[in-house]
Design an enzyme around this catalytic site. Sequence first.
Site, PDB file in Angstrom:
ATOM      1  N   HIS A 106      32.134  40.630  38.096  1.00 27.46           N
ATOM      2  CA  HIS A 106      32.420  39.823  37.249  1.00 27.46           C
ATOM      3  C   HIS A 106      32.970  38.393  36.940  1.00 27.46           C
ATOM      4  CE1 HIS A 106      36.758  39.425  38.672  1.00 27.46           C
ATOM      5  NE2 HIS A 106      36.870  38.394  37.966  1.00 27.46           N
ATOM      6  N   ASP A 136      33.464  46.302  41.428  1.00 23.02           N
ATOM      7  CA  ASP A 136      33.869  44.418  41.215  1.00 23.02           C
ATOM      8  C   ASP A 136      33.138  43.829  41.863  1.00 23.02           C
ATOM      9  OD1 ASP A 136      33.751  42.885  39.315  1.00 23.02           O
ATOM     10  OD2 ASP A 136      35.848  42.542  39.842  1.00 23.02           O
ATOM     11  N   GLY A 207      39.849  32.472  39.222  1.00 25.07           N
ATOM     12  CA  GLY A 207      39.070  30.879  39.664  1.00 25.07           C
ATOM     13  C   GLY A 207      39.417  31.658  41.526  1.00 25.07           C
ATOM     14  N   ASN A 208      40.109  32.559  42.343  1.00 19.64           N
ATOM     15  CA  ASN A 208      41.134  32.718  42.709  1.00 19.64           C
ATOM     16  C   ASN A 208      39.877  34.099  43.527  1.00 19.64           C
ATOM     17  OD1 ASN A 208      43.973  32.092  43.144  1.00 19.64           O
ATOM     18  ND2 ASN A 208      42.761  31.983  45.400  1.00 19.64           N
ATOM     19  N   SER A 209      39.532  34.915  42.000  1.00 17.67           N
ATOM     20  CA  SER A 209      38.704  36.220  42.097  1.00 17.67           C
ATOM     21  C   SER A 209      37.199  36.036  43.010  1.00 17.67           C
ATOM     22  CB  SER A 209      38.312  36.036  40.491  1.00 17.67           C
ATOM     23  OG  SER A 209      37.971  36.172  39.999  1.00 17.67           O
ATOM     24  N   GLY A 265      32.015  66.590  39.644  1.00 18.62           N
ATOM     25  CA  GLY A 265      31.947  67.362  39.223  1.00 18.62           C
ATOM     26  C   GLY A 265      32.789  67.704  38.243  1.00 18.62           C
ATOM     27  N   VAL A 266      34.101  66.717  38.203  1.00 16.54           N
ATOM     28  CA  VAL A 266      35.511  67.197  37.244  1.00 16.54           C
ATOM     29  C   VAL A 266      36.518  66.269  36.595  1.00 16.54           C
ATOM     30  CG1 VAL A 266      35.913  69.673  39.208  1.00 16.54           C
ATOM     31  CG2 VAL A 266      37.147  67.400  39.562  1.00 16.54           C
TER      32      VAL A 266
END
Length: 467
Positions: A106, A136, A207-209, A265-266
């Site tokens: 992001h 992410d 800003g820490n992302s 597939g569940v």
Amino acid sequence: MLNRLFYGFFLVLLAVNPGYAQLPDFTEMVKTNGDAVVNISTTQKSPDPQAGADPQQMPQDMPPEMEEFFRHFFQGPGRGFTPRETNSLGSGFVISRDGYILTNHHVVNNASEIVVKLKDRRELIAKLIGSDESTDVALLKVEAKDLPVVEIGVPDQLQVGEWVLAIGTPFGFDQSVTAGIVSAKGRSLPDGNYVPFIQTDVAINPGNSGGPLFNMQGKVVGINSQIYSRSGGYMGLSFAIPIDVAMNVVEQIKTKGKVSRGWLGVQIQDVTRQLAESFGMDRPHGALVSKVIPGGPAEKAGIQIGDIIVEFNGQVIETSGELPPRVGMTPVDEKAKVKIIRQGDKQDVTVKIGLLPAQQNIAAAGPSTASETAVNRLGLAVADLTAEQRQQLQVEKNGVLVQKVGKGIALDAGIQPGDVILRIQNTVVRDAAEFNSIVAKLPVEKSIAVLVQRNGSPVFLAFKIEK
């Protein structure tokens, strides 16, 4: 007098146990790793302000308990008018001397230009090698040699209560250091189905992302990614992507140019206390299968609706949120051992893991034109489904449409008008007449599981008929 006594007691305590008041010293860790942490600034093209809502605005249909979850917490435009181009700040860290850098998806999503600023104040244009929205994680590359790098740790060895440290660029302040402890592990969050997040109380802000989370050995164990906040700023709950999840994404991007995930597939859900009772379990645990995708790996292996997955490849599954990350990180075509509970009995099933397909849009239910049946002891009025309704609701066969929900048992259980009831306990509901016949014979003072389909997704609910 009391203050003097307390102070004297404290001095005695220190004399007996000098380590009592000691806190960890992070200075050497910061000196060793700070050079490998970078500031990331991007220029991003924002949507036309006339085209829709501000992308920073949280979804209106988010569950109430998660409305305060502020996921994308790097700097960006405010509410109202959205400019054509915006600048945002984030963090990242160098994982190879030849210039590979990890950050959040992001942080760099839709960026027309990415600039990496090193601690020595060099600014380098970065190329986006690849990114994965589901985890992410984004991988960047700058043209440089002999860059300082971080050492990769093992998140599984982290203990709740252990000290951890973050280095990043909150609000544009380079090389900011914050510390705290691991609050929990394996957290499942909205839009994070394939990430067992590390929860900490490390102060994380816009800003820490994308910045690193270090353990006390100075090794990276996570990427700071999300916070829970009422204000958009730090409030004591921070979440990091385990570094092994991120490195798995990096390896796939480098070798295949894309990220592939294992698929069972569940569709699954948590087991509540009442559901556990209805399925003959001694306590709530595991992932309850509410839908089996036709032709998928689970169906081929014999897994059925109503099965409860309690182990996957030897790893215990306590909640449904623990299963998707483990399946997703399992290589496609690898055989996995799955332990299930079916009607109170444990069974072992071997599943050949498939490739996660692209998600499909689910059609919404339209208004019903079918005639109603009489209200039964659950307070429900149901009707047979028309061919048009089956197509809209993606119900191929069986099931009845809930027309009205009166006060009482069904309403308390969460059944709503527009739901399609597919089965009660282990009995498939074929039509309205059969539904009312089943309801008339239900026992009292016993938890009953009912499978409904709502907005294209099946979910188990539970109720109990009192005497």
